[in-house]
Enzyme design. Structure first.
Site, PDB file in Angstrom:
ATOM      1  N   LYS A 188       0.834  -1.206  -0.011  1.00  0.00           N
ATOM      2  CA  LYS A 188       0.356   0.189  -0.518  1.00  0.00           C
ATOM      3  C   LYS A 188       0.829   1.189  -0.078  1.00  0.00           C
ATOM      4  O   LYS A 188       1.843   1.469   0.730  1.00  0.00           O
ATOM      5  CB  LYS A 188      -0.706   0.274   1.051  1.00  0.00           C
TER       6      LYS A 188
ATOM      7  N   GLU B 216     -18.145  -6.402  10.781  1.00  0.00           N
ATOM      8  CA  GLU B 216     -19.246  -5.381  11.654  1.00  0.00           C
ATOM      9  C   GLU B 216     -20.237  -6.148  12.463  1.00  0.00           C
ATOM     10  O   GLU B 216     -20.914  -5.763  13.708  1.00  0.00           O
ATOM     11  CB  GLU B 216     -20.106  -4.709  10.485  1.00  0.00           C
TER      12      GLU B 216
ATOM     13  N   ARG C 109     -24.654  -1.931   8.807  1.00  0.00           N
ATOM     14  CA  ARG C 109     -24.377  -4.249   8.400  1.00  0.00           C
ATOM     15  C   ARG C 109     -24.872  -4.812   9.417  1.00  0.00           C
ATOM     16  O   ARG C 109     -25.076  -6.483   9.620  1.00  0.00           O
ATOM     17  CB  ARG C 109     -22.985  -3.640   7.509  1.00  0.00           C
TER      18      ARG C 109
END
Length: 640
Positions: free
Chosen positions: A289, A378, A406
């Site tokens: 990244k 979640e 969610r």
């Protein structure tokens, strides 16, 4: 900020679509990648935006659009933070400077923006499910288009991704999943899957044998169907035996990799080969990244996104603000939960992969055994909190409003029905700004207010946030939701320590004439500003900081009805089913004949922009409040 023209490199300047990219020789793709990476760095260094994720998939993006016939072939990006290169290569290069700006390009893939954006995203782990649906639709249409989904190893930790893989393996659908493995989502990834992938990528024995098998299979392509089947079985048997657990093969996927995701030629060759292999396949690409920008490679969490200009060589801010600024609401939460944990050893903190965004890091650093990052999960985070609460712990779930959506079944099934006193600290409530509609926290008031055994509150300022957290930490009769917005608090001087808040009680901030404004949460600060301006115009409004949408302060509302002739409610959430609806519902069976005007976000999708721009658009800024008061007074005068 005025647009500063950014000149793309000579190859990139002539790529207006993937068709232009395909005109180049494979040897030129390295230069395209260099120019694309430079263009992203140049643009974000001036205009801001998500950063590290797109730099990490430059070679992958170029290879995908070079090999696949997009948009006929379907390419899906999970979450979408990494899709900047994709946007630039698909006709949006010259408008890319408008990315995440009001009226400009979305920061995420968006179906209405481009035919190349096959599926709109903003949250994680949806790509494999959507890709499988598209693959099955293709099969029903008897088409030969290809479907590929790019998903990060962080997003792969979510149950939804594994549900989709399990289904794809059972259906044996022709689909390619590219696992972009960089050990990062926004914060460093956690959990068993991270360890599993690390074991794969660091196993020299496996990697050497995998390369030999892959090369052998290439030779077998022209050797006939029988030999290919033998080779395929050999590949499956050996990789299953050596890969720890054979996880992907167990789910029905052919596994390929790990490969260097920053070698565009390697990526191109693998993609070309995998196009001709039927069934579900997973290509494991290892990336970094922030690749190509040293500061972003060193500090990957910090460089996930940038909002202000920076030097594209050093990474230093070009306009550092030396003035003291108010703390962000998330940081007020982060400091308060540590103070509360100091006094109460039963307090625990939970966040689904957002320790930085939700500011749980201070507690994780001080009390590592009592603060948990559970990964991008979640639903699990909420039931995990419920289990902790069931055993006497005071669980604080730090979670974004749209992430809590969610896990709504868990809120009802695992917490509300069992009356477990979990505290939801709901960050990014209301209109969030540049992230746009996938991240606007507009629905939590409505979806939580309808749940039994639930307190729903929102502080006017940081002092009230601290005191609500304290009161919730001592409250065991029900769950408690505390919602607060993205961005900075008021900057008020908070007193030391905490004081209890009376549950379901508001306060009068200002006495007025004919109109009373009932505010819920930090929107009350807009009302304070608007009321001062209206007073200069000779209009006095009453202002009531209600604090709670559930339970409502019905006694205070009764006093308002006896004193005022019109009520205006305001909230940073959807008008449908929110705080204003709660007030109107309360008055529906009362004898008061007092009209209620509800100010909130209308029943439509609100796009991206700054929070101030979006509040202005939907009429919730101070000017909008003043305009609404004048409108109500005009209507009232006409009726009388």
């Amino acid at each position: 900020m005025e647009f500063e023209e950014i000149t793309p490199g000579p190859l990139l300047a002539n790529i207006d679509s993937p068709a232009d990219l395909k005109k180049l020789n494979p040897e030129q793709l390295v230069e395209v990648c260099d120019e694309l990476r430079d263009f992203i760095i140049d643009t974000v260094s001036i205009h801001g935006g998500h950063f590290g994720a797109s730099l990490g998939v430059v070679e992958m993006t170029v290879a995908l659009h070079y090999v696949y016939d997009t948009p006929r072939d379907l390419l899906l990006w999970d979450v979408g933070h990494q899709a900047y290169g994709h946007k630039i290569l698909t006709g949006r290069r010259d408008n890319f400077h408008t990315n995440r700006r009001y009226g400009g390009l979305s920061g995420f893939p968006k179906r209405s923006e481009s035919e190349y954006d096959t599926f709109g995203v903003g949250h994680s782990s949806t790509s494999i499910s959507a890709a499988l649906g598209m693959a099955v639709a293709r099969d029903l249409d008897q088409s030969d288009k290809k479907v590929a989904a790019v998903i990060g190893d962080g997003a792969m930790t979510a149950g939804l991704a594994f549900e989709a893989m399990n289904n794809a393996g059972a259906l044996n659908s022709d689909i390619l999943v590219i696992l972009n493995d960089n050990c990062m989502s926004i914060d460093p990834n956690v959990g068993a899957l991270k360890e599993y992938l690390t074991e794969i990528t660091t196993s020299k024995t496996f990697n050497k044998l995998r390369d030999e098998i892959y090369d052998m299979l290439g030779h077998f392509k022209s050797a006939g169907e029988k030999m290919r089947k033998v080779a395929s079985r050999l590949e499956k048997a050996v990789t299953t035996a050596i890969t720890p657990g054979g996880l992907f093969q167990a789910l029905g996927f052919k596994y390929y990799g790990p490969v260097d995701g920053h070698n565009v030629d390697t990526m191109r060759r693998y993609l070309e080969d995998l196009k001709d292999i039927p069934g579900p396949k997973l290509l494991h690409a290892v990336t970094v990244k922030g690749k190509g920008f040293a500061p972003a490679e060193r500090e990957q969490t910090k460089w996930h996104a940038q909002s202000s200009p920076f030097d594209k060589i050093t990474g230093k801010s070009l306009n550092p603000d030396k003035t003291a600024q108010p703390p962000k609401y998330q940081h007020v939460f982060g400091e308060a939960i540590v103070e509360l944990a100091d006094e109460n050893e039963n307090i625990v903190g939970i966040t689904p992969a957002m320790p930085s965004g939700s500011s749980l890091w201070p507690m994780m650093n001080k009390y590592p055994d009592r603060a948990f990052d559970v990964g991008i999960a979640e639903q699990h985070s909420i039931t995990f909190a419920a289990g902790l609460a069931a055993e006497g712990k005071k669980a604080f779930a730090a979670i974004y409003s749209t992430f809590l959506q969610r896990a709504y079944d868990q809120v009802i099934h695992d917490i509300a029905i069992q009356r477990l006193p979990v505290v939801f600290c709901i960050d990014r409530a209301g209109l969030v700004g540049a992230d746009g509609p996938t991240h606007h926290g507009l629905y939590d008031i409505s979806y939580l207010r309808s749940a039994p055994n639930m307190v729903v509150s929102s502080p006017l300022n940081e002092q009230e946030l601290r005191d609500m957290m304290y009161t919730a930490s001592t409250y065991d009769d029900a769950a408690w939701a505390i919602r607060y917005p993205r961005g900075r608090a008021t900057g008020m001087a908070c007193r030391e320590g905490f004081q209890p808040v009376k549950i379901g009680r508001g306060e009068c901030l200002r006495e007025g004439g004919d109109i009373a404004i009932l505010s819920f949460g930090p929107m009350g600060n807009y009302v304070i500003e608007a009321a001062d301006d209206l007073s200069e115009d000779g209009i006095e409004v009453g202002h009531f900081n209600m604090r709670f949408a559930k339970p409502l302060d019905v006694e205070l509302i009764e006093q308002v009805c006896n004193r005022y002739e019109h009520i205006v409610t305001i909230e940073d959430g959807t008008k449908i089913g929110g705080f204003g609806s709660a007030v109107a519902e309360n008055l529906s069976d009362k004898p008061y004949q007092i009209p209620v005007t509800i100010m909130g976000v209308p029943d439509r999708i609100v796009e991206h922009g700054t929070q101030e721009e979006l509040h202005r658009e939907v009429g919730l800024d101070p000017e909008g409040i003043k305009a609404k008061v004048h409108e109500v007074l005009k209507m009232h005068s006409l009726k009388t």
